[in-house]
Scaffold this motif. Structure first.
Motif, PDB file in Angstrom:
ATOM      1  N   GLU A 155       0.841  -1.192   0.000  1.00 62.67           N
ATOM      2  CA  GLU A 155       0.000   0.000   0.000  1.00 62.67           C
ATOM      3  C   GLU A 155       0.879   1.247   0.000  1.00 62.67           C
ATOM      4  OE1 GLU A 155      -3.183   0.212  -0.271  1.00 62.67           O
ATOM      5  OE2 GLU A 155      -3.913  -1.812   0.173  1.00 62.67           O
ATOM      6  N   ILE A 159      -3.372   5.292   2.126  1.00 69.45           N
ATOM      7  CA  ILE A 159      -4.354   4.480   2.850  1.00 69.45           C
ATOM      8  C   ILE A 159      -4.412   4.881   4.314  1.00 69.45           C
ATOM      9  CG2 ILE A 159      -2.859   2.537   3.515  1.00 69.45           C
ATOM     10  CD1 ILE A 159      -6.473   2.322   2.123  1.00 69.45           C
ATOM     11  N   ALA A 300      -7.563  -2.613   4.348  1.00 72.77           N
ATOM     12  CA  ALA A 300      -7.450  -1.508   3.378  1.00 72.77           C
ATOM     13  C   ALA A 300      -8.636  -1.507   2.417  1.00 72.77           C
ATOM     14  CB  ALA A 300      -6.139  -1.620   2.608  1.00 72.77           C
TER      15      ALA A 300
END
Length: 383
Positions: A155, A159, A300
């Motif tokens: 990520e 995020i 996420a």
């Protein structure tokens, strides 16, 4: 024989800087507000529980003396950030065992009196000096978790910023929140660096005062509002870590949640609203998984889908959470329960979660060397 525990009355002060009010003023305002909300006289209360971290010895007695609240048992509870939730847990135990019929729990803190900077480290931990010398403050511990999360989950820092955007948007609707300003992902990422990848707007405010209170009883309230019951209440302490533990595995929270779910007779899919301990943005993502709100590795995507925003499948931190509402340590766990009680009764004007019948609160506390956390608490409320 175990008895049902109801929340008969709730109240809290706005969280923020209260230069003109003493800790006594804050605590008394919350206590009197909860008594009024319950329609109860203080003489009906059989025991009192005060939660606080930095106020000193016999604080509860000092705070309540001028209200004439003297005589009954008064317990002072300190368990770091989980102090308020721990006090509620102990009160529920006493009520279920039949020691009391009606008690009052409050939490209070006045962190602005400590000055600036991060919250002081544990002073009596023999490893604190060693860890502090290496820069191991709570922001850096969570920054390491954030870095590991971004690496393992592939990520980007965006995020993490999305958590701050969501919770601060919720907090903008909450008159009790310290910070009531919506922010963008860009503003979060461009705010002052604290510990990579965390920036200032991804950390809860450490300069905040406030108090919150609950009246708990085994007598079903006669109010016209839906009575809120404490379905499950659990507190656990952290295991000693062996040095190669997974820093993304919030084991103590998962273990505590399992106990609370089992006691309540419900599962994660039954929960309709959550208040959790988002002291730093990465914490909220880890707790989605630890609480069973999503599968491991799914936090996420859960956030991106909007599941945890107002209007989503299971809104998380509709109050704004610690990131926006603030984190006056001893008051936090109690304030989380105040918010969930309001949500379940349909009283959370401007930020109401529609149709929720079961809510969950989660609060961890205590960064000591060698354990995940010193304490974790999970409460499940229902109507």
């Amino acid at each position: 024989m175990s008895r049902d525990v109801y929340i008969a009355g709730v109240a809290m002060t706005p969280f923020g800087r209260h230069d003109a009010r003493s800790m006594q003023d804050l605590a008394q305002a919350a206590v009197l507000g909860a008594l009024a909300d319950a329609g109860a006289d203080q003489n009906r209360i059989q025991a009192f529980y005060n939660a606080n971290v930095y106020g000193g010895m016999v604080l509860g007695q000092v705070l309540m003396r001028d209200l004439g609240i003297t005589g009954p048992a008064l317990y002072n509870v300190e368990n770091a950030c989980a102090s308020g939730a721990t006090a509620v847990h102990l009160a529920c135990q006493a009520l279920r065992l039949g020691l009391y019929d009606t008690v009052l729990v409050w939490g209070v803190e006045q962190l602005t009196r400590l000055g600036g900077g991060t919250i002081p480290l544990q002073r009596n931990d023999y490893k604190t000096e060693l860890y502090a010398a290496q820069g191991m403050t709570l922001p850096t511990v969570y920054a390491m978790r954030g870095s590991r999360y971004l690496h393992e989950r592939r990520e980007t820092p965006e995020i993490l910023a999305r958590i701050a955007v969501k919770n601060r948007a919720h907090g903008a609707r909450n008159p009790y929140a310290q910070q009531r300003k919506e922010v963008t992902v860009e503003e979060v990422l461009n705010s002052r660096p604290v510990a990579e990848p965390l920036t200032l707007l991804q950390c809860c405010p450490s300069q905040v005062d406030g108090a919150a209170a609950l009246v708990l009883t085994t007598v079903k309230p006669a109010s016209s509002r839906r009575p809120v019951r404490v379905l499950g209440s659990a507190v656990q302490s952290g295991h000693l870590e062996e040095g190669c533990d997974d820093i993304l595995d919030a084991e103590i929270t998962a273990r505590t949640a399992r106990l609370a779910y089992e006691e309540a007779g419900v599962g994660p899919r039954d929960v309709g609203v959550v208040e959790l301990h988002d002291a730093f943005t990465i914490a909220e993502l880890l707790y989605y998984e630890a609480l069973g709100l999503c599968e491991k590795g799914g936090s996420a995507d859960m956030l991106r889908r909007g599941d945890t925003a107002l209007g989503g499948r299971v809104p998380v931190n509709p109050s704004g959470g610690l990131l926006a509402k603030g984190h006056p340590l001893g008051a936090t766990g109690v304030a989380q329960m105040v918010e969930i009680a309001w949500q379940l009764q349909g009283c959370a004007d401007g930020r109401q979660v529609e149709g929720a019948r079961i809510g969950l609160t989660q609060c961890t506390g205590g960064g000591i060397a060698g354990v995940d956390h010193a304490a974790s608490s999970v409460h499940i409320l229902g109507v």
